[in-house]
Design a protein around this motif. Structure first.
Motif, PDB file in Angstrom:
ATOM      1  N   ASP A 221       0.828  -1.209   0.000  1.00 50.69           N
ATOM      2  CA  ASP A 221       0.000   0.000   0.000  1.00 50.69           C
ATOM      3  C   ASP A 221       0.864   1.262   0.000  1.00 50.69           C
ATOM      4  N   ASP A 222       1.945   1.255   0.777  1.00 48.17           N
ATOM      5  CA  ASP A 222       2.838   2.418   0.798  1.00 48.17           C
ATOM      6  C   ASP A 222       3.515   2.618  -0.551  1.00 48.17           C
ATOM      7  N   LEU A 223       3.862   1.529  -1.209  1.00 47.70           N
ATOM      8  CA  LEU A 223       4.463   1.630  -2.544  1.00 47.70           C
ATOM      9  C   LEU A 223       3.488   2.298  -3.508  1.00 47.70           C
ATOM     10  N   ASN A 224       2.223   1.890  -3.452  1.00 46.08           N
ATOM     11  CA  ASN A 224       1.215   2.496  -4.331  1.00 46.08           C
ATOM     12  C   ASN A 224       1.040   3.980  -4.015  1.00 46.08           C
ATOM     13  N   ARG A 225       1.096   4.344  -2.733  1.00 50.90           N
ATOM     14  CA  ARG A 225       0.934   5.749  -2.351  1.00 50.90           C
ATOM     15  C   ARG A 225       2.101   6.606  -2.870  1.00 50.90           C
ATOM     16  N   VAL A 226       3.313   6.061  -2.817  1.00 48.39           N
ATOM     17  CA  VAL A 226       4.474   6.819  -3.297  1.00 48.39           C
ATOM     18  C   VAL A 226       4.383   7.030  -4.806  1.00 48.39           C
ATOM     19  N   VAL A 227       3.963   6.010  -5.539  1.00 47.56           N
ATOM     20  CA  VAL A 227       3.809   6.163  -6.987  1.00 47.56           C
ATOM     21  C   VAL A 227       2.740   7.212  -7.298  1.00 47.56           C
ATOM     22  N   GLU A 228       1.649   7.210  -6.546  1.00 47.72           N
ATOM     23  CA  GLU A 228       0.609   8.219  -6.739  1.00 47.72           C
ATOM     24  C   GLU A 228       1.136   9.607  -6.390  1.00 47.72           C
ATOM     25  N   TRP A 229       1.959   9.705  -5.344  1.00 45.93           N
ATOM     26  CA  TRP A 229       2.570  10.997  -4.981  1.00 45.93           C
ATOM     27  C   TRP A 229       3.411  11.527  -6.143  1.00 45.93           C
ATOM     28  N   SER A 230       4.194  10.662  -6.791  1.00 43.29           N
ATOM     29  CA  SER A 230       5.043  11.105  -7.905  1.00 43.29           C
ATOM     30  C   SER A 230       4.194  11.620  -9.065  1.00 43.29           C
ATOM     31  N   ILE A 231       3.051  10.987  -9.320  1.00 41.83           N
ATOM     32  CA  ILE A 231       2.178  11.447 -10.403  1.00 41.83           C
ATOM     33  C   ILE A 231       1.600  12.815 -10.074  1.00 41.83           C
ATOM     34  N   GLN A 232       1.147  12.979  -8.833  1.00 42.53           N
ATOM     35  CA  GLN A 232       0.566  14.257  -8.425  1.00 42.53           C
ATOM     36  C   GLN A 232       1.596  15.378  -8.415  1.00 42.53           C
ATOM     37  N   ASN A 233       2.872  15.034  -8.235  1.00 40.44           N
ATOM     38  CA  ASN A 233       3.945  16.031  -8.244  1.00 40.44           C
ATOM     39  C   ASN A 233       4.629  16.146  -9.596  1.00 40.44           C
ATOM     40  N   ASN A 234       3.975  15.578 -10.638  1.00 37.10           N
ATOM     41  CA  ASN A 234       4.453  15.701 -12.017  1.00 37.10           C
ATOM     42  C   ASN A 234       5.866  15.148 -12.190  1.00 37.10           C
ATOM     43  N   MET A 235       6.187  14.100 -11.422  1.00 39.02           N
ATOM     44  CA  MET A 235       7.467  13.417 -11.550  1.00 39.02           C
ATOM     45  C   MET A 235       7.215  12.004 -12.055  1.00 39.02           C
ATOM     46  N   VAL A 236       8.274  11.340 -12.492  1.00 37.76           N
ATOM     47  CA  VAL A 236       8.138  10.018 -13.095  1.00 37.76           C
ATOM     48  C   VAL A 236       8.993   9.030 -12.320  1.00 37.76           C
ATOM     49  N   LEU A 237       8.369   7.957 -11.845  1.00 39.18           N
ATOM     50  CA  LEU A 237       9.090   6.846 -11.228  1.00 39.18           C
ATOM     51  C   LEU A 237       9.272   5.749 -12.270  1.00 39.18           C
ATOM     52  N   HIS A 238      10.506   5.327 -12.472  1.00 37.00           N
ATOM     53  CA  HIS A 238      10.807   4.273 -13.438  1.00 37.00           C
ATOM     54  C   HIS A 238      10.543   2.935 -12.754  1.00 37.00           C
ATOM     55  N   GLU A 239       9.279   2.490 -12.809  1.00 35.11           N
ATOM     56  CA  GLU A 239       8.881   1.311 -12.048  1.00 35.11           C
ATOM     57  C   GLU A 239       9.591   0.041 -12.515  1.00 35.11           C
ATOM     58  N   GLY A 240      10.026   0.008 -13.763  1.00 32.35           N
ATOM     59  CA  GLY A 240      10.743  -1.162 -14.261  1.00 32.35           C
ATOM     60  C   GLY A 240      12.126  -1.318 -13.664  1.00 32.35           C
ATOM     61  N   LYS A 241      12.640  -0.270 -13.000  1.00 27.68           N
ATOM     62  CA  LYS A 241      13.973  -0.325 -12.395  1.00 27.68           C
ATOM     63  C   LYS A 241      13.924  -0.430 -10.873  1.00 27.68           C
ATOM     64  N   PHE A 242      12.717  -0.594 -10.317  1.00 19.93           N
ATOM     65  CA  PHE A 242      12.639  -0.800  -8.871  1.00 19.93           C
ATOM     66  C   PHE A 242      13.357  -2.099  -8.500  1.00 19.93           C
ATOM     67  N   GLU A 243      13.940  -2.119  -7.300  1.00 21.10           N
ATOM     68  CA  GLU A 243      14.621  -3.320  -6.807  1.00 21.10           C
ATOM     69  C   GLU A 243      14.094  -3.667  -5.419  1.00 21.10           C
ATOM     70  N   TYR A 244      14.162  -4.939  -5.117  1.00 20.87           N
ATOM     71  CA  TYR A 244      13.565  -5.431  -3.867  1.00 20.87           C
ATOM     72  C   TYR A 244      14.531  -6.394  -3.191  1.00 20.87           C
ATOM     73  N   LEU A 245      14.836  -6.126  -1.916  1.00 22.21           N
ATOM     74  CA  LEU A 245      15.659  -7.013  -1.093  1.00 22.21           C
ATOM     75  C   LEU A 245      14.829  -7.494   0.084  1.00 22.21           C
ATOM     76  N   CYS A 246      14.876  -8.795   0.350  1.00 25.61           N
ATOM     77  CA  CYS A 246      14.170  -9.316   1.528  1.00 25.61           C
ATOM     78  C   CYS A 246      15.188  -9.973   2.456  1.00 25.61           C
ATOM     79  N   TYR A 247      15.238  -9.476   3.669  1.00 25.56           N
ATOM     80  CA  TYR A 247      16.137 -10.002   4.694  1.00 25.56           C
ATOM     81  C   TYR A 247      15.326 -10.973   5.557  1.00 25.56           C
TER      82      TYR A 247
END
Length: 748
Positions: free
Chosen positions: A459-485
């Motif tokens: 849910d937080d990931l979705n909120r950040v992506v929505e924040w970037s759209i509202q701030n007229n910025m672009v998140l390159h979602e294809g380059k996101f990386e994920y680490l699980c400890y």
């Protein structure tokens, strides 16, 4: 020097005249500016060699005089030899002249080598003061080439003309600007509680201008036909008055000369195909004259924002006392604390596309007003942001100028701070995770103790992506990386099917984030196994390649040259963020020491000495000892509030021992492997190393004085690091020498 000695064609004089015309265009005090212009130009002529009359001290560029004399002798001897062979082929003097020519060839070769060594020594001596000269010399004598192009145009044809390539790159860089008419733009600070503080005006004097000029690097580049940094610094006293006059009028009227709002872009090749314009990074050059006032503005803005605690504590970029190290220390400490308490950690790394170039000016100005930046200051910043021009330069040829439609101006002093203000409210949109940033490098981190925690991170990931759209910025979602400890001890995770134990996250655009085996985070490689061996091996391999390059380019093996190269170029690569990843495995310690061992073996006179003898003769510390020194220094900075205390380190004072650090306690139910990892981290290892210091060292209140006292203290401790082929008495850590019988502990 009189007025008739001024050379009007001198670039430095022309740049000063152009600047004074800018002053006149803003303040309209022509008679004052003309007199100031004349006095400043005369001052420039006293420091500019090209303005000096012949014989008045100007240094004329000449080749090696000894080499010229020897070549002249050689030409004369060869002429005599040819004449003698034509007149008397059997003459016994022919062999004598031939031998003389051969000896002269040897002398000429020695003269060339001497000149080569002199230039090499000059390049090495200026590696810290003037790195641009050093690297230009190094590239000239290496096989590295980084020319621009040829570039593909819109039709796919290769273009080699500099003007055409400059226009192609101009189109590429302009294509990333945002559209201010985007219907989804929204001021995301509108629902936040507005601060009550305000700043509208600032006061500055000629002393502030001179301090700002002092901050400029003497060898830094500037925009086209602007006052060079060396002239600006050499003439700071006569120039400070007209510069103060310019910016005093500019600030009161909210006007900036157009020539000072131009940015000249130099393309720098990054990677992959050289024909693709997208593979060239734009590096902007702007005028030093406007940078001087930007520093004045930045100092006032920073004091206002930091003094009123308006910037997020999770933002570590471009802020005093905060760095990549402080951000990574805080991040990794939270991971280890989760591990010791039986929790797991998921981290998602975000990727902003052209973040600095996509800042919407309208939104940024609204956020400036939200944070209380109003009045003349707001008006000047608005003028600074808008109606700018950018020009791309390729091989000295300029492209057509283009309007800058969005973004904070790169290559400026104010740009980074304005970007921090623009992205400052990102932290407010996340609810269950932690959003930490270093400029635009942002990650989302959350602890995992039950199945629902992953849904909250989604849910937080979705909120950040929505924040970037509202701030007229672009998140390159294809380059996101994920680490699980993972700890492997969570009951809810063990009860799930094996295929579901590795969680997946899905971006709003539909990209699936699968766990990575490693992620590069602010220059440090992190792996989900909590160990640093991967990062250390990569770093050691890179340092070896750099050492081999230096040994191939520079021929001089004297200790002065070799140690300068080692300390300035190579060793710093092995010590980047070392308090974070300081190894506790002997194999990792050896991997790093072997790099220093390899390089020092090539120093003149050191080949037959063993590694420990080399360290003693060259007065070098082992890399292991230097890392522990950096850890202790960071503890001192934490004690004296020079860096944020994100790890909640506790210090207390004892009359006999001075300042002591409290060692954190382990979670009682933690596994032994988890305790070992936490024990080797900065949070525990730092206080342990700090507590080895005697009172006369840990009570020093001045940083430079503390470093001197610490250096003298470390000289009393043996330094015999573990290295391949060497048998050490112990692991050589300060803690090993401190705790051994008869060691430092008994002396305290």
């Amino acid at each position: 020097m009189s007025v008739r000695h001024v050379r009007p064609s001198c670039p430095s004089v022309m740049s000063v005249m152009s600047f004074c015309l800018s002053v006149m265009s803003v303040c309209h005090v022509c008679h004052v500016c003309l007199s100031v212009c004349l006095s400043v130009c005369l001052s420039v002529c006293h420091v500019c060699p090209s303005c000096l009359k012949p014989g008045s001290g100007a240094k004329k560029k000449t080749t090696n005089r000894q080499k010229q004399i020897l070549r002249r002798k050689k030409r004369k001897l060869k002429a005599r030899l040819r004449a003698l062979k034509a007149h008397d082929p059997e003459s016994p003097k022919i062999q004598e002249l031939t031998d003389s020519v051969s000896l002269l060839n040897i002398d000429i070769r020695d003269a060339i080598n001497l000149e080569f060594n002199r230039r090499e020594l000059k390049a090495v001596a200026t590696v810290k003061k003037n790195p641009r000269f050093f690297f230009s010399y190094a590239k000239k004598h290496s096989k590295l080439r980084s020319n621009v192009g040829p570039l593909k145009d819109g039709s796919g044809n290769l273009q080699t003309d500099p003007k055409t390539m400059a226009d192609i790159l101009q189109h590429q860089y302009s294509s990333v600007f945002t559209d201010p008419a985007n219907p989804r733009i929204r001021d995301t600070t509108s629902n936040l509680p507005q601060p009550t503080c305000r700043i509208e005006d600032i006061e500055f004097s000629t002393e502030d201008i001179m301090k700002a000029i002092d901050e400029i690097d003497t060898y830094s580049s500037t925009s086209h036909e602007c006052i060079p940094a060396c002239i600006l610094k050499a003439c700071k006293e006569p120039l400070s008055s007209p510069i103060h006059m310019l910016w005093e009028q500019s600030f009161s009227k909210g006007a900036i000369p157009r020539s000072l709002k131009e940015q000249f872009i130099t393309p720098i090749y990054k990677k992959e195909s050289k024909a693709d314009p997208a593979n060239y990074r734009p590096v902007s050059l702007t005028s030093h004259v406007i940078k001087v006032f930007e520093r004045v503005i930045r100092n006032h803005l920073t004091n206002y924002l930091e003094g009123n605690f308006l910037l997020s504590n999770k933002q570590h970029g471009f802020r005093k006392g905060r760095s990549c190290l402080t951000q990574l220390l805080s991040h990794y400490d939270s991971i280890l604390k989760n591990l010791n308490s039986g929790k797991e950690t998921d981290v998602i790394y975000l990727d902003f596309s052209k973040a600095f170039d996509k800042v919407d000016h309208g939104l940024l100005l609204k956020k400036l007003k939200f944070y209380g930046i109003e009045g003349k200051l707001f008006t000047w910043i608005r003028e600074f942001l808008t109606n700018r021009k950018q020009i791309v330069t390729v091989d000295g040829v300029h492209s057509e100028p283009t309007d800058v439609l969005s973004g904070v101006p790169q290559g400026t002093v104010l740009g980074p701070l304005l970007f921090l203000i623009h992205i400052n409210d990102l932290e407010e949109v996340v609810q269950s995770s932690t959003a930490a940033s270093f400029a635009d490098d942002t990650r989302l981190t959350t602890s995992i103790s039950q199945e629902g925690d992953t849904a909250q991170l989604q849910d937080d990931l979705n909120r950040v992506v929505e924040w970037s759209i509202q701030n007229n910025m672009v998140l390159h979602e294809g380059k996101f990386e994920y680490l699980c400890y993972r700890t492997g001890s969570s009951k809810w995770l063990q009860e799930m099917p094996f295929t579901c134990q590795q969680m997946e996250y899905i971006t709003p655009a539909g990209f699936t984030l699968n766990p990575e085996t490693s992620v590069r985070d602010l220059g440090v490689t992190l792996t989900p196994d909590y160990h640093w061996s991967t990062h250390i091996n990569q770093m050691a391999a890179g340092a070896r390649r750099l050492a081999s390059w230096a040994l191939g380019v520079f021929r001089d093996r004297s200790p002065v040259v070799m140690l300068t190269l080692w300390k300035s170029l190579i060793r710093c690569k092995l010590e980047y963020c070392c308090p974070l990843w300081h190894p506790h495995k002997l194999e990792d310690v050896r991997a790093l020491e072997d790099v220093q061992r390899f390089f020092t073996r090539h120093i003149l006179g050191m080949k037959d000495a063993d590694y420990w003898e080399r360290l003693s003769k060259l007065k070098l510390q082992s890399l292991q000892r230097r890392r522990e020194r950096y850890i202790i220094i960071h503890c001192w900075k934490t004690l004296h509030n020079l860096v944020p205390n994100d790890l909640d380190m506790e210090f207390y004072h004892r009359e006999r021992l001075g300042w002591r650090a409290r060692i954190p306690k382990f979670f009682s139910r933690a596994k032994q492997s988890s305790k070992t990892l936490y024990d080797a981290s900065f949070a525990v290892n730092g206080p342990k190393l700090w507590n080895t210091l005697p009172k006369e060292v840990n009570t020093v209140t001045n940083l430079d004085g503390f470093k001197v006292c610490l250096g003298k203290f470390l000289e009393t401790i043996p330094d015999k690091p573990p290295a391949t082929g060497y048998t050490a008495a112990n692991a050589n850590s300060i803690l090993n020498w401190f705790n051994q019988p008869g060691g430092l502990r008994e002396k305290l």
